[in-house]
Scaffold this active site. Structure first.
Site, mmCIF file in Angstrom:
data_model
loop_
_atom_site.group_PDB
_atom_site.id
_atom_site.type_symbol
_atom_site.label_atom_id
_atom_site.label_comp_id
_atom_site.label_asym_id
_atom_site.label_seq_id
_atom_site.Cartn_x
_atom_site.Cartn_y
_atom_site.Cartn_z
ATOM 1 N N GLU A 65 0.810 -1.219 0.000
ATOM 2 C CA GLU A 65 0.000 0.000 0.000
ATOM 3 C C GLU A 65 0.843 1.269 0.000
ATOM 4 O O GLU A 65 0.482 2.264 -0.625
ATOM 5 C CB GLU A 65 -0.950 0.000 1.208
ATOM 6 C CG GLU A 65 -2.015 -1.089 1.156
ATOM 7 C CD GLU A 65 -1.532 -2.445 1.672
ATOM 8 O OE1 GLU A 65 -0.386 -2.522 2.169
ATOM 9 O OE2 GLU A 65 -2.291 -3.431 1.591
ATOM 10 N N PHE A 73 -6.019 -0.017 5.462
ATOM 11 C CA PHE A 73 -4.710 -0.016 4.795
ATOM 12 C C PHE A 73 -4.486 1.245 3.957
ATOM 13 O O PHE A 73 -3.367 1.492 3.507
ATOM 14 C CB PHE A 73 -4.572 -1.251 3.896
ATOM 15 C CG PHE A 73 -4.963 -2.535 4.585
ATOM 16 C CD1 PHE A 73 -4.534 -2.791 5.873
ATOM 17 C CD2 PHE A 73 -5.785 -3.456 3.965
ATOM 18 C CE1 PHE A 73 -4.906 -3.947 6.534
ATOM 19 C CE2 PHE A 73 -6.160 -4.622 4.612
ATOM 20 C CZ PHE A 73 -5.720 -4.880 5.890
ATOM 21 N N HIS A 92 -14.706 -0.978 3.212
ATOM 22 C CA HIS A 92 -14.684 -1.752 4.463
ATOM 23 C C HIS A 92 -14.299 -0.895 5.666
ATOM 24 O O HIS A 92 -13.607 -1.344 6.574
ATOM 25 C CB HIS A 92 -13.735 -2.948 4.329
ATOM 26 C CG HIS A 92 -14.207 -3.998 3.365
ATOM 27 N ND1 HIS A 92 -14.543 -3.713 2.055
ATOM 28 C CD2 HIS A 92 -14.400 -5.326 3.500
ATOM 29 C CE1 HIS A 92 -14.925 -4.813 1.441
ATOM 30 N NE2 HIS A 92 -14.861 -5.806 2.292
#
Lengths: 317, 289
Positions: A61, A86, A112
């Protein structure tokens, strides 16, 4: 109370996927990046039509944020997508230096977020991301409330020059905003006009606020409900106009009480119009495994909690 | 393109600028700046193809997007005195502005930034480990646009201890970024001491090769001819499906005797007496700011 109904339930992340698919057709500058979560982020349609404008970064990431910065320098409009956990805390320094401080046109699009991630548990249930992103100078922070609003926000961000954090989620939720809405960054959406209390909600809590408004109506309380989808910059004018009428506020968000929408509203009101505020949110704790509905109930992020806080805040007027 | 002798003249003045800037600000990072001076000077004055058009003010027109020109990213942003001196001497902004380094209201921030609008800089750097990722994105952008120019990025060796570097090292070959030339300043020193004592990087070159990079050795990064040769060799390797890394062995503090062979001058400013000693070794070749 204005009546809100729905015929469909969808996840907000699919709204992002639909928005990206549309941008794939209309804006040749848009590039999608993902860190090994293509299916979760609903990017399949975009990739099918625009494989040359999709960058698979793998589980990296930090590099994805930097690559996005480089693409933005080159004149592209990168959407860096992953789970909210993330795409915020894990890469905060990369966002801070390579994106925000450098004022690059990078969209960080994350799914999410919050408790409604559900069964994966607290390791993945980021409840601090709005606080982190709000704190960054120049960062636009958006948390839409349903499929249609997420799709509209995704599309609108392509025309907005500057760093932005777009936060959405996993569970299927009622689709109650218009499909043809015009998404105005930084402009509150008046869900229902009322006079007794102002409920300011964002993300998945907007539908809960509507449910709360209906319960309150039966009890003779006329609630004004405002959807703040843009946490930053905050639509101060809309909030101040509402509180001038109602004199008290309940905020609702799927986030820690520390540093989220509620705190932004409190900061505004304490500077201008000190008045009673109650906040619905997660109170200084991590989440846990469970279904989204179970978790929202256990942590008090639902219509019943909003009703309770409304009564409390009205008693403090 | 400048001759080796001309480049030597420029790099001596750049070194002079570096020690004067750090002395003037009473802070900054002279060690790595001096060690990398030959490379960055050679890039900007000899090997990079940059847009030579000038604006009405007489300074180079800076294009943030870098379309149709080579781009340079400085990942180890603490060697900003070097970057600023080279950019000013190359014509991006007034040389006299070097006197504002690290001062309040200056465009020459402690670490490079775009925030104050200094021409020549495309992204902030300083928090280590981020520049290679940004260069990856820029190299990818050039490929997507069909722009055949190159992307260069300079990193420190201590910086290779950052995890993000290895995410980026893995990404570049997987995306066939054969328009990207990374330079690792392998000077074996970092703030707390020799890299092999602080957190041994071991063989950086073989690690890059294992990840899929082509590498070029630069035995003496403080020899202009060798620097030029290494860059020419690296450019011969472009377009083969793999990114290229130059492993540059340099001497931290090069050009000032007491700053060499030690890590102590990584981030320390010389006092008046030390400045005088340094300037005796670095004659004024192009005129001080």
């Amino acid at each position: 109370m204005k009546k809100y109904t729905y015929t469909d339930k969808k996840d907000t992340r699919s709204g992002f996927g639909a928005g990206m698919a549309e941008l794939g057709k209309t804006n040749p500058k848009v590039v999608a990046l993902c860190a090994d979560l293509v299916a979760s982020l609903k990017l399949d349609d975009f990739i099918k039509e625009n494989s040359d404008r999709f960058v698979q970064c793998g589980i990296s990431e930090a590099n994805m944020i930097g690559v996005s910065a480089g693409l933005a320098i080159s004149g592209y409009i990168p959407y860096a997508s992953t789970f909210a956990n993330f795409g915020s805390g894990r890469v905060y320094d990369q966002i801070r230096q390579s994106v925000a401080y450098s004022n690059l046109n990078v969209k960080i699009a994350v799914s999410h977020a919050g408790l409604t991630l559900g069964e994966d548990g607290a390791t993945h249930q980021i409840l601090e991301d709005l606080a982190m992103m709000r704190a960054l100078p120049g960062m636009t922070v958006i948390n839409p409330c349903d499929y249609n609003q997420t799709k509209a926000a995704t599309i609108a961000l392509a025309d907005h020059v500057g760093p932005a954090y777009l936060r959405f989620g996993r569970p299927v939720m009622p689709v109650f905003t218009p499909a043809d809405q015009k998404f105005e960054i930084g402009k509150a959406w008046m869900v229902n006009e009322g006079k007794d209390v102002t409920i300011i909600a964002t993300g998945h809590l907007v539908w809960e606020a509507i449910q709360a408004g209906e319960i309150l109506e039966q009890e003779g309380i006329d609630a004004e409900i405002i959807n703040i989808h843009t946490i930053k910059p905050l639509d101060e004018e809309a909030i101040l106009k509402s509180v001038a009428k109602t004199g008290c506020v309940v905020t609702a968000e799927e986030h820690q009480l520390n540093g989220g929408l509620g705190e932004g509203v409190c900061q505004l009101l304490s500077r201008t119009t000190p008045l009673p505020v109650e906040m619905v949110g997660v109170n200084n704790s991590f989440g846990e495994s469970g279904t989204p509905a179970q978790l929202m109930d256990k942590y008090g992020l639902n219509a019943a909690s909003i009703v309770e806080k409304v009564k409390k805040v009205m008693s403090r007027k | 393109m400048k001759s080796t002798d001309e480049l030597k003249q420029i790099v001596t003045q750049v070194r002079r600028d570096i020690v004067r800037m750090v002395h003037g600000a009473k802070s900054g990072h002279p060690g790595g700046s001096l060690g990398c001076a030959d490379m960055v000077t050679t890039l900007y004055f000899s090997q990079m193809r940059i847009n030579e058009a000038k604006g009405e003010d007489g300074f180079l027109e800076f294009s943030h997007s870098g379309d149709g020109e080579d781009m340079f990213f400085l990942s180890n942003g603490h060697i900003s005195p070097l970057f600023y001196s080279v950019l000013a001497r190359r014509g991006y902004f007034p040389i006299k502005e070097l006197s504002t380094f690290r001062l309040l209201n200056s465009r020459l921030q402690g670490h490079p930034a775009t925030h104050e609008g200094l021409p020549g800089i495309r992204v902030a750097s300083g928090s280590l480990g981020q520049g290679l990722s940004v260069a990856n994105g820029a190299a990818l952008g050039k490929k997507m646009k069909g722009d055949d120019f190159l992307v260069y990025v300079l990193m420190g060796d201590g910086e290779q201890q950052e995890g993000q570097i290895w995410e980026a090292v893995q990404f570049a070959p997987n995306h066939q970024l054969d328009n990207l030339i990374a330079i690792v300043d392998w000077n074996l020193k970092q703030i707390d001491g020799p890299t092999d004592k602080v957190n041994n990087n071991r063989n950086i070159k073989s690690k890059y090769e294992a990840f899929g990079w082509l590498t070029v050795d630069l035995a003496d990064g403080n020899d202009i001819d060798q620097v030029k040769d290494a860059l020419i060799k690296a450019k011969e390797l472009i377009g083969q499906g793999q990114p290229i890394a130059i492993m540059m062995h340099s001497e931290m503090g090069f050009g000032v005797d007491y700053m060499m062979h030690t890590h102590k001058w990584h981030g320390a400013a010389p006092n008046d007496e030390q400045l005088a000693r340094a300037l005796e070794q670095l004659p004024e070749t192009l005129g001080d700011y």
